[in-house]
Write a protein that holds these residues in place. Structure first.
Motif, PDB file in Angstrom:
ATOM      1  N   LYS A 145      45.848  -6.693  -3.144  1.00  0.00           N
ATOM      2  CA  LYS A 145      46.039  -6.123  -4.492  1.00  0.00           C
ATOM      3  C   LYS A 145      45.624  -4.667  -4.573  1.00  0.00           C
ATOM      4  O   LYS A 145      45.715  -4.064  -5.642  1.00  0.00           O
ATOM      5  N   ARG A 147      42.799  -1.766  -5.023  1.00  0.00           N
ATOM      6  CA  ARG A 147      41.473  -1.785  -5.643  1.00  0.00           C
ATOM      7  C   ARG A 147      41.469  -2.675  -6.892  1.00  0.00           C
ATOM      8  O   ARG A 147      42.512  -2.936  -7.482  1.00  0.00           O
ATOM      9  N   ASN A 240      43.421  -5.373 -12.156  1.00  0.00           N
ATOM     10  CA  ASN A 240      44.620  -6.081 -11.706  1.00  0.00           C
ATOM     11  C   ASN A 240      45.019  -7.151 -12.713  1.00  0.00           C
ATOM     12  O   ASN A 240      44.279  -7.468 -13.637  1.00  0.00           O
ATOM     13  N   PHE A 293      55.946  -3.660 -11.564  1.00  0.00           N
ATOM     14  CA  PHE A 293      54.707  -3.322 -10.842  1.00  0.00           C
ATOM     15  C   PHE A 293      54.796  -3.568  -9.331  1.00  0.00           C
ATOM     16  O   PHE A 293      53.839  -3.305  -8.611  1.00  0.00           O
TER      17      PHE A 293
HETATM   18  C1  LIG Z   1      47.513  -0.614 -12.573  1.00  0.00           C
HETATM   19  S1  LIG Z   1      47.435  -0.832 -10.861  1.00  0.00           S
HETATM   20  C2  LIG Z   1      45.979  -1.761 -10.629  1.00  0.00           C
HETATM   21  C3  LIG Z   1      45.062  -1.123  -9.627  1.00  0.00           C
HETATM   22  C4  LIG Z   1      45.570  -1.144  -8.203  1.00  0.00           C
HETATM   23  N1  LIG Z   1      45.210  -2.385  -7.566  1.00  0.00           N
HETATM   24  C5  LIG Z   1      45.053   0.041  -7.405  1.00  0.00           C
HETATM   25  O1  LIG Z   1      44.601  -0.144  -6.277  1.00  0.00           O
HETATM   26  O2  LIG Z   1      45.135   1.158  -7.900  1.00  0.00           O
HETATM   27  C6  LIG Z   1      48.739  -1.983 -10.660  1.00  0.00           C
HETATM   28  C7  LIG Z   1      49.029  -2.330  -9.230  1.00  0.00           C
HETATM   29  O3  LIG Z   1      48.007  -3.165  -8.695  1.00  0.00           O
HETATM   30  C8  LIG Z   1      48.578  -4.196  -7.885  1.00  0.00           C
HETATM   31  N2  LIG Z   1      48.329  -5.507  -8.539  1.00  0.00           N
HETATM   32  C9  LIG Z   1      47.866  -5.727  -9.790  1.00  0.00           C
HETATM   33  N3  LIG Z   1      47.743  -7.039 -10.040  1.00  0.00           N
HETATM   34  C10 LIG Z   1      48.145  -7.692  -8.927  1.00  0.00           C
HETATM   35  C11 LIG Z   1      48.264  -9.075  -8.577  1.00  0.00           C
HETATM   36  N4  LIG Z   1      47.949 -10.057  -9.419  1.00  0.00           N
HETATM   37  N5  LIG Z   1      48.720  -9.371  -7.343  1.00  0.00           N
HETATM   38  C12 LIG Z   1      49.068  -8.389  -6.459  1.00  0.00           C
HETATM   39  N6  LIG Z   1      48.987  -7.055  -6.730  1.00  0.00           N
HETATM   40  C13 LIG Z   1      48.523  -6.711  -7.955  1.00  0.00           C
HETATM   41  C14 LIG Z   1      50.065  -3.903  -7.830  1.00  0.00           C
HETATM   42  O4  LIG Z   1      50.317  -3.116  -6.718  1.00  0.00           O
HETATM   43  C15 LIG Z   1      50.305  -3.128  -9.107  1.00  0.00           C
HETATM   44  O5  LIG Z   1      51.448  -2.317  -9.043  1.00  0.00           O
END
Ligand SMILES: C[S@@+](CC[C@H](N)C(=O)[O-])C[C@H]1O[C@@H](n2cnc3c(N)ncnc32)[C@H](O)[C@@H]1O
Length: 450
Positions: A145, A147, A240, A293
């Motif tokens: 995921k 961070r 996330n 996303f």
């Molecule tokens: C708003 S950002 C959240 C922060 C992100 N994880 C980061 O490292 O900057 C949204 C992105 O996080 C990841 N993400 C968020 N929720 C997720 C989930 N339930 N499963 C997998 N990836 C997720 C996806 O790549 C998504 O496009």
């Protein structure tokens, strides 16, 4: 000697997203006008005209009171510049807010000179919020995921996990059109914040969306339910998604910040999650998350056995249908008992589906039940419905939000609602509550099940 002229902005600009967004548009127009003009210099915190009395425009709009210079007595050409800046300010803030003045005319300036000089002094100080550490969570890498935020201690439902002011806010006609304005906004921020923005996730690298705009599209949260203004948050944007989230995000207009509240107990070491989408069917949800996303959701619901996913889909379909139909087609007047029954069924389904973690939807169901009661003059039941709605709202938004304040008022004075008295068929006063009922009896009385 000479004559001063310029303009004041009245009332003074605040740090609100609307004012910040407008100021950023104004700055962007100034940059377009003066980028290649050698008589205008772009300093770290403000731009300055190297003629006349060196008038300045700060990058932080809330510091601004006045733009002015001597425009006669040797520096006549500056009047042309002052007029251009006035014109651009009027385009963005309107003629009423931009108070133009000229010492040779009747119209006078608005702010007193000592406060203006004080504001000019403040332009040199960088507008940096102190860095805070939050004891409730840590930021760490989450498998598959990127961070995410992980609870550092056990967190109770109703706890405010974070309230964060936006790094910047922006809106525009299309996502592509935001690339230029974002680039200009970043130039006004300290390098560390610029780097933090660039390090946010960009889910649109392979699309034709330019990079800064791609980051904005991936991360911006609306500043209010119906707002077209998006806000960027260096911490909150790291949260996330889960289809069964344990936290709720909302915009608090009073504190001009985005807040995150725990809606379920969160154990130390557990990831803190919010919901990115309101799609209710698992297939639609997956599709939306993939398209917007770029990930396949692997939350506890999406990875449960197909039987459980089907059951959840069925429940969410019924939840959506009830949520849409209650009080929307006149049944509030033609068949209020059926409406109350639907509200009760909706609340039961929400509890089954979300295990007590859908406070906004459940709060809305109680508000619907409130409206049914008050439309028929039943202040006693309406007050209790408002109280239950209030408790749920408070859980996910805290005390200071507009909706919790409104519900608090309705507990005390349900008769103030616009629907009060449409019918007086169920007339009661707030204190007309039967005494001596057990829990079951009290619920039956509340929902008129006898
Ligand atoms: C708003 S950002 C959240 C922060 C992100 N994880 C980061 O490292 O900057 C949204 C992105 O996080 C990841 N993400 C968020 N929720 C997720 C989930 N339930 N499963 C997998 N990836 C997720 C996806 O790549 C998504 O496009």
């Amino acid at each position: 000697m000479g004559i001063d002229a310029g303009f004041d902005i009245v009332p003074k600009l605040t740090k609100s997203p609307q004012d910040q967004a407008s100021w950023n548009i104004f700055l962007s127009k100034l940059r377009d006008q003066y980028t290649s003009d050698p008589t205008v210099e772009f300093k770290e915190n403000y731009m300055v005209w190297k003629k006349g009395e060196h008038p300045m425009i700060p990058y932080s709009g809330h510091k601004f009171l006045r733009f002015s210079s001597k425009v006669s007595g040797g520096s006549d050409d500056l009047w042309e510049d002052v007029k251009v800046v006035i014109g651009l300010a009027q385009e963005v803030f309107g003629n009423k807010r931009v108070k133009v003045w000229h010492e040779g005319a009747v119209e006078d300036y608005f702010y007193k000179w000592p406060e203006v000089l004080q504001s000019w002094k403040s332009y040199d100080e960088p507008d940096v919020e102190p860095e805070e550490t939050n004891p409730l969570f840590i930021i760490q890498n989450i498998p598959n995921k990127g961070r995410g935020l992980v609870a550092a201690v056990d967190i109770e439902p109703g706890t405010q996990i974070i309230a964060e002011k936006p790094l910047f806010t922006l809106s525009g006609p299309s996502i592509e059109a935001l690339e230029g304005p974002i680039s200009k906004i970043l130039q006004t921020l300290p390098y560390k914040k610029q780097d933090q923005y660039r390090a946010l996730h960009n889910n649109h690298k392979s699309n034709n969306i330019p990079p800064l705009a791609g980051i904005f599209k991936t991360n911006a949260l609306p500043c209010g339910c119906d707002s077209h203004i998006g806000g960027i948050y260096l911490t909150i944007c790291l949260l996330n998604h889960s289809c069964l989230p344990n936290a709720h995000h909302s915009w608090n207009a009073k504190s001009e910040s985005e807040t995150i509240y725990a809606v379920l107990p969160i154990k130390a070491g557990e990831e803190i999650t919010i919901s990115y989408t309101s799609e209710n069917q698992s297939k639609n949800r997956q599709k939306k998350l993939k398209e917007s996303f770029g990930f396949d959701c692997k939350c506890s619901l999406c990875t449960s056995p197909p039987r459980k996913i089907k059951q959840s889909d069925r429940r969410r379909t019924e939840i959506a249908a009830l949520d849409k139909s209650i009080a929307s087609d006149g049944t509030i007047f033609s068949d209020p008992l059926a409406c109350l029954k639907d509200c009760r069924r909706l609340i039961k389904l929400l509890n089954e589906e979300y295990g007590g973690c859908a406070p906004t939807l459940e709060g809305r169901a109680y508000y619907d039940a409130f409206q049914v009661c008050i439309a028929h003059g039943d202040k006693a039941r309406a007050s209790i419905m408002a109280r239950r709605g209030y408790i749920l709202r408070r859980l996910c938004e805290g005390d200071g939000s507009e909706s919790t304040e409104e519900l608090w008022r309705l507990i005390e004075e349900p008769g103030q609602h616009r629907l009060f008295g449409m019918s007086m068929g169920w007339k009661s006063e707030v204190n007309d509550i039967p005494l001596g009922l057990d829990l079951d009896g009290a619920e039956k009385w509340l929902w008129r099940c006898n």
